[in-house]
Write an enzyme that holds these catalytic residues in place. Structure first.
Site, mmCIF file in Angstrom:
data_model
loop_
_atom_site.group_PDB
_atom_site.id
_atom_site.type_symbol
_atom_site.label_atom_id
_atom_site.label_comp_id
_atom_site.label_asym_id
_atom_site.label_seq_id
_atom_site.Cartn_x
_atom_site.Cartn_y
_atom_site.Cartn_z
ATOM 1 N N HIS A 15 0.847 -1.201 0.000
ATOM 2 C CA HIS A 15 0.000 0.000 0.000
ATOM 3 C C HIS A 15 0.878 1.244 0.000
ATOM 4 O O HIS A 15 2.108 1.160 -0.028
ATOM 5 C CB HIS A 15 -0.981 -0.034 1.174
ATOM 6 C CG HIS A 15 -0.325 -0.133 2.511
ATOM 7 N ND1 HIS A 15 0.001 0.961 3.253
ATOM 8 C CD2 HIS A 15 0.094 -1.217 3.220
ATOM 9 C CE1 HIS A 15 0.578 0.576 4.374
ATOM 10 N NE2 HIS A 15 0.652 -0.742 4.380
ATOM 11 N N ALA A 16 0.275 2.420 0.034
ATOM 12 C CA ALA A 16 0.941 3.688 -0.266
ATOM 13 C C ALA A 16 2.261 3.944 0.460
ATOM 14 O O ALA A 16 3.279 4.194 -0.181
ATOM 15 C CB ALA A 16 -0.018 4.849 -0.019
#
Length: 97
Positions: A15-16
């Protein structure tokens, strides 16, 4: 050319925040670094492209590294993945081309 397979063990996948850290790590190498998910591929040096893959827990990815510092890049990327995505070993872990 260096290449290895990796199964993402992290519950949140890529994820980010950790994706940004992974891209930052990849940018420290001059080699071309490509990540494959199935037949699709993107540069590991592009955060937008990496996030577009939607890599989730238990997804298997393949990393291909080509360039002058490919051995160092392979070791560095593997180490980063191990520390951040709970590595699961896959058969034919490291393939030299």
């Amino acid at each position: 050319m260096k290449e290895f397979n990796y199964v993402i063990g992290s519950e949140n996948g890529i994820h980010a925040r950790p994706a940004g850290m992974l891209v930052k790590k990849a940018l420290t190498y001059t080699s071309k670094i490509t990540v494959f998910k199935g037949e699709d591929s993107v540069s590991l040096k592009s955060l937008f492209d990496l996030l577009s893959f939607g890599i989730k827990q238990n997804d298997e990815i393949r990393i291909v590294i080509e360039g002058e510092d490919e051995s160092e890049a392979e070791a560095g990327i593997k180490n980063f993945l191990d520390e951040n995505f709970n590595r699961s070993h896959v058969a034919n872990d490291s393939i030299e081309g």
